[in-house]
Design a protein around this motif. Structure first.
Motif: not given
Length: 150
Positions: A21-22, A25, A39, A43, A56-57, A59, A66, A68
């Motif tokens: 996930t990072y 992002m 973020a 998360y 979910s991420c 933009k 970022v 969420l």
């Protein structure tokens, strides 16, 4: 050989940087690495501690951050969460842009020690809920009654 196996099993000190996930992002290319880190912490809090669903991420092109999107529970409305390092400022126009997405908004201030503080943001003023519990009226009315009985 056992030493090699032990080092393979030891978690990396930078496990956050390796988390999928990072990485997702980072691929959003939002400039501020501190905001990406904030973020990610939010998360993890939403998914692992609060057990929110469908996190979910996204933009934000205008804000270059970022965001969420998540649901508190199955069937609940989607919320937009704006993770923000505490030292980063935010203007009214930025809040307006997030609110204009059409979802309820949470602003999450992320401190350097990973403390998270959530603040529900609304479009306009919201009347607070009435207090709950057995309360006695010890205000001015009792004083008036005492004066009248003298």
């Amino acid at each position: 050989m056992s030493g090699a196996k032990a080092s393979e099993k030891a978690p990396s000190a930078n496990w956050i940087l390796q988390h999928p996930t990072y990485q997702q992002m980072k691929e959003l290319n939002v400039g501020e690495s501190e905001q990406i880190h904030a973020a990610f912490l939010v998360y993890m809090d939403l998914t692992e501690v609060r057990r929110w669903k469908e996190v979910s991420c996204v933009k934000s092109l205008d804000l270059q951050v970022v965001l969420l999107e998540a649901r508190e529970k199955d069937g609940a409305p989607v919320h937009t969460v704006l993770p923000l390092p505490v030292h980063q400022s935010l203007c009214h126009q930025s809040i307006r842009q997030v609110l204009d997405r059409g979802f309820p908004m949470l602003l999450c201030a992320v401190a350097s020690d990973s403390t998270l503080v959530y603040q529900r943001m609304t479009d306009g003023l919201v009347t607070p809920d009435p207090p709950v519990g057995p309360f006695e009226d010890t205000g001015r009315r009792q004083h008036r009654k005492r004066r009248q009985h003298r």
